[in-house]
Design a protein around this motif. Structure first.
Motif, PDB file in Angstrom:
ATOM      1  N   PHE A 168       0.742  13.078   3.410  1.00 14.70           N
ATOM      2  CA  PHE A 168       0.214  12.091   4.275  1.00 14.70           C
ATOM      3  C   PHE A 168      -1.273  11.806   3.891  1.00 14.70           C
ATOM      4  N   GLU A 169      -1.671  11.497   2.690  1.00 17.80           N
ATOM      5  CA  GLU A 169      -2.667  11.119   2.228  1.00 17.80           C
ATOM      6  C   GLU A 169      -3.848  10.505   3.006  1.00 17.80           C
ATOM      7  N   GLU A 170      -3.208   9.209   3.656  1.00 15.47           N
ATOM      8  CA  GLU A 170      -4.094   8.270   4.559  1.00 15.47           C
ATOM      9  C   GLU A 170      -4.689   9.237   5.701  1.00 15.47           C
ATOM     10  N   GLY A 171      -4.120  10.344   5.890  1.00 15.98           N
ATOM     11  CA  GLY A 171      -4.594  11.109   7.275  1.00 15.98           C
ATOM     12  C   GLY A 171      -5.756  12.067   6.684  1.00 15.98           C
ATOM     13  N   SER A 172      -6.128  11.956   5.212  1.00 17.84           N
ATOM     14  CA  SER A 172      -7.149  13.250   4.794  1.00 17.84           C
ATOM     15  C   SER A 172      -8.289  12.413   4.219  1.00 17.84           C
ATOM     16  N   GLY A 173      -8.625  10.996   4.527  1.00 16.01           N
ATOM     17  CA  GLY A 173      -9.889  10.238   4.050  1.00 16.01           C
ATOM     18  C   GLY A 173      -9.712   9.798   2.818  1.00 16.01           C
ATOM     19  N   ASN A 174      -8.323   9.857   2.163  1.00 18.95           N
ATOM     20  CA  ASN A 174      -8.282   9.175   0.864  1.00 18.95           C
ATOM     21  C   ASN A 174      -8.524   7.670   1.204  1.00 18.95           C
ATOM     22  N   LYS A 175      -9.293   6.987   0.278  1.00 18.44           N
ATOM     23  CA  LYS A 175      -9.758   5.577   0.460  1.00 18.44           C
ATOM     24  C   LYS A 175      -8.734   4.836  -0.032  1.00 18.44           C
ATOM     25  N   GLN A 176      -8.087   5.087  -1.143  1.00 18.82           N
ATOM     26  CA  GLN A 176      -6.876   4.299  -1.634  1.00 18.82           C
ATOM     27  C   GLN A 176      -5.742   4.270  -0.779  1.00 18.82           C
ATOM     28  N   ALA A 177      -5.390   5.459  -0.207  1.00 14.92           N
ATOM     29  CA  ALA A 177      -4.211   5.673   0.516  1.00 14.92           C
ATOM     30  C   ALA A 177      -4.479   5.006   1.778  1.00 14.92           C
ATOM     31  N   GLY A 225       4.990   9.513   9.665  1.00 12.54           N
ATOM     32  CA  GLY A 225       3.656   9.080  10.138  1.00 12.54           C
ATOM     33  C   GLY A 225       3.347   7.675   9.502  1.00 12.54           C
ATOM     34  N   ARG A 226       4.009   7.513   8.286  1.00 15.68           N
ATOM     35  CA  ARG A 226       3.529   6.605   7.418  1.00 15.68           C
ATOM     36  C   ARG A 226       3.908   4.911   8.020  1.00 15.68           C
ATOM     37  N   LYS A 227       2.946   4.123   7.819  1.00 22.88           N
ATOM     38  CA  LYS A 227       3.656   2.852   8.516  1.00 22.88           C
ATOM     39  C   LYS A 227       4.032   1.861   7.559  1.00 22.88           C
ATOM     40  N   LEU A 228       4.014   1.881   6.200  1.00 22.38           N
ATOM     41  CA  LEU A 228       4.752   1.226   5.136  1.00 22.38           C
ATOM     42  C   LEU A 228       5.634   1.967   4.355  1.00 22.38           C
ATOM     43  N   ASP A 229       6.510   1.309   3.770  1.00 23.65           N
ATOM     44  CA  ASP A 229       7.701   1.917   2.904  1.00 23.65           C
ATOM     45  C   ASP A 229       6.730   2.717   1.758  1.00 23.65           C
ATOM     46  N   ASP A 230       7.296   3.765   1.508  1.00 20.23           N
ATOM     47  CA  ASP A 230       6.781   4.575   0.210  1.00 20.23           C
ATOM     48  C   ASP A 230       7.905   5.034  -0.637  1.00 20.23           C
ATOM     49  N   ASP A 231       9.175   4.435  -0.519  1.00 22.84           N
ATOM     50  CA  ASP A 231      10.373   4.488  -1.574  1.00 22.84           C
ATOM     51  C   ASP A 231      11.090   3.568  -1.233  1.00 22.84           C
ATOM     52  N   GLY A 232      11.854   3.021  -2.320  1.00 19.00           N
ATOM     53  CA  GLY A 232      13.091   2.088  -2.275  1.00 19.00           C
ATOM     54  C   GLY A 232      13.834   1.868  -3.552  1.00 19.00           C
ATOM     55  N   ALA A 233      14.978   1.175  -3.525  1.00 20.89           N
ATOM     56  CA  ALA A 233      16.000   0.698  -4.469  1.00 20.89           C
ATOM     57  C   ALA A 233      16.325  -0.537  -4.068  1.00 20.89           C
ATOM     58  N   VAL A 234      16.566  -1.340  -5.156  1.00 23.71           N
ATOM     59  CA  VAL A 234      17.057  -2.659  -5.084  1.00 23.71           C
ATOM     60  C   VAL A 234      18.066  -3.008  -6.097  1.00 23.71           C
TER      61      VAL A 234
END
Length: 286
Positions: free
Chosen positions: A174-183, A230-239
């Motif tokens: 959960f990198e977005e919770g640790s202050g990672n700007k890109q995440a 806790g993530r709001k957007l997809d982080d994995d998928g197959a098509v």
């Protein structure tokens, strides 16, 4: 031929993709960075511009100021091309204003935040008479060009099957919770848009499949997942993909493939042979 005078919106200190675009411009050796607004913070923009060796009076505090003041400079001095390397939600307005101010535009994918914005921007580009370039970086690699040429020459015969994948592992936690700007912005629907991993890297895989094969995707069936709690957007998928000539394909994009960095791969199989490429087409055989 004189180098094209380049201005940049975004891509200052702490940003990721701006430096990549500047390196590519230097390698290409057809551009000279002459101005920019490199951050939403005027102080950070100025510091970034000075670090890049620009004249202080060509480092701006907003893209509106950049377009206005550059337009007032003599024709042989002002920027000719604007490269926009901002987060997704800041693609449309700077691109539209740049076109309307008489600049050519290079815009990093995705084109815009919504389909309506994309249509509006296409109309603005057409009305401006300026070039509008949307970048998908992997199409520039020599081995990708060679793979496309092999298909175009008919050396594989009629294309039957395409596999393309893009695994990353940098969002395994959960990198977005640790202050990672890109995440923080890439997983935020207010800044990234409706898609996460599929919008960020799945688009590269999709583009590569169509570019190398020369075929258009006509149908798809997707399974999109949020793996990290806790993530709001997809982080994995197959098509599953269906192409215009009847060929089928599979696309995989994941940012939770721990240990992977940017391991994009494509395989294309036809009646006569196949292409098996890995790590941006380092190998291609037929």
């Amino acid at each position: 031929m004189q180098k094209l005078r380049l201005g940049m919106v975004g891509g200052g200190m702490g940003a990721f993709i701006g430096a990549v675009h500047r390196i590519a411009a230097r390698i290409d050796d057809q551009y000279e960075l002459v101005c920019g607004v490199f951050s939403s913070s005027a102080e950070n923009s100025r510091a970034s511009g000075l670090m890049l060796g620009l004249s202080p009076d060509r480092v701006y505090s907003s893209y509106q100021e950049l377009f206005e003041k550059e337009s007032q400079l003599p024709e042989d001095q002002r920027a000719q091309v604007i490269s926009i390397v901002t987060p997704n939600h800041l693609h449309y307005e700077p691109a539209r204003q740049a076109l309307e101010s008489g600049f050519h535009v290079i815009l990093d994918k995705p084109m815009t935040f919504s389909l309506q914005e994309a249509k509006d921007l296409a109309n603005a580009a057409s009305a401006s008479g300026r070039l509008f370039c949307l970048t998908h970086t992997y199409t520039g690699y020599p081995m990708v060009k060679e793979a496309r040429q092999i298909v175009q020459e008919g050396r594989l015969g009629r294309i039957r099957k395409i596999y393309v994948e893009y695994p990353q592992g940098w969002l395994s936690g959960f990198e977005e919770g640790s202050g990672n700007k890109q995440a923080s912005w890439r997983t935020n629907p207010d800044q990234s848009g409706a898609a996460g991993a599929m919008g960020d890297i799945g688009t590269h895989a999709f583009n590569l499949a169509e570019y190398v094969s020369g075929l258009e995707v006509t149908k798809l069936c997707a399974d999109i997942n949020i793996v990290v709690e806790g993530r709001k957007l997809d982080d994995d998928g197959a098509v599953l993909l269906k192409f215009a000539n009847g060929a089928s394909g599979v696309l995989m994009a994941s940012q939770v493939a721990a240990g992977e960095e940017n391991n994009i791969k494509i395989r294309v199989y036809g009646e006569k042979g196949g292409l098996n490429g890995s790590k941006v087409m380092q190998t291609a055989s037929c």
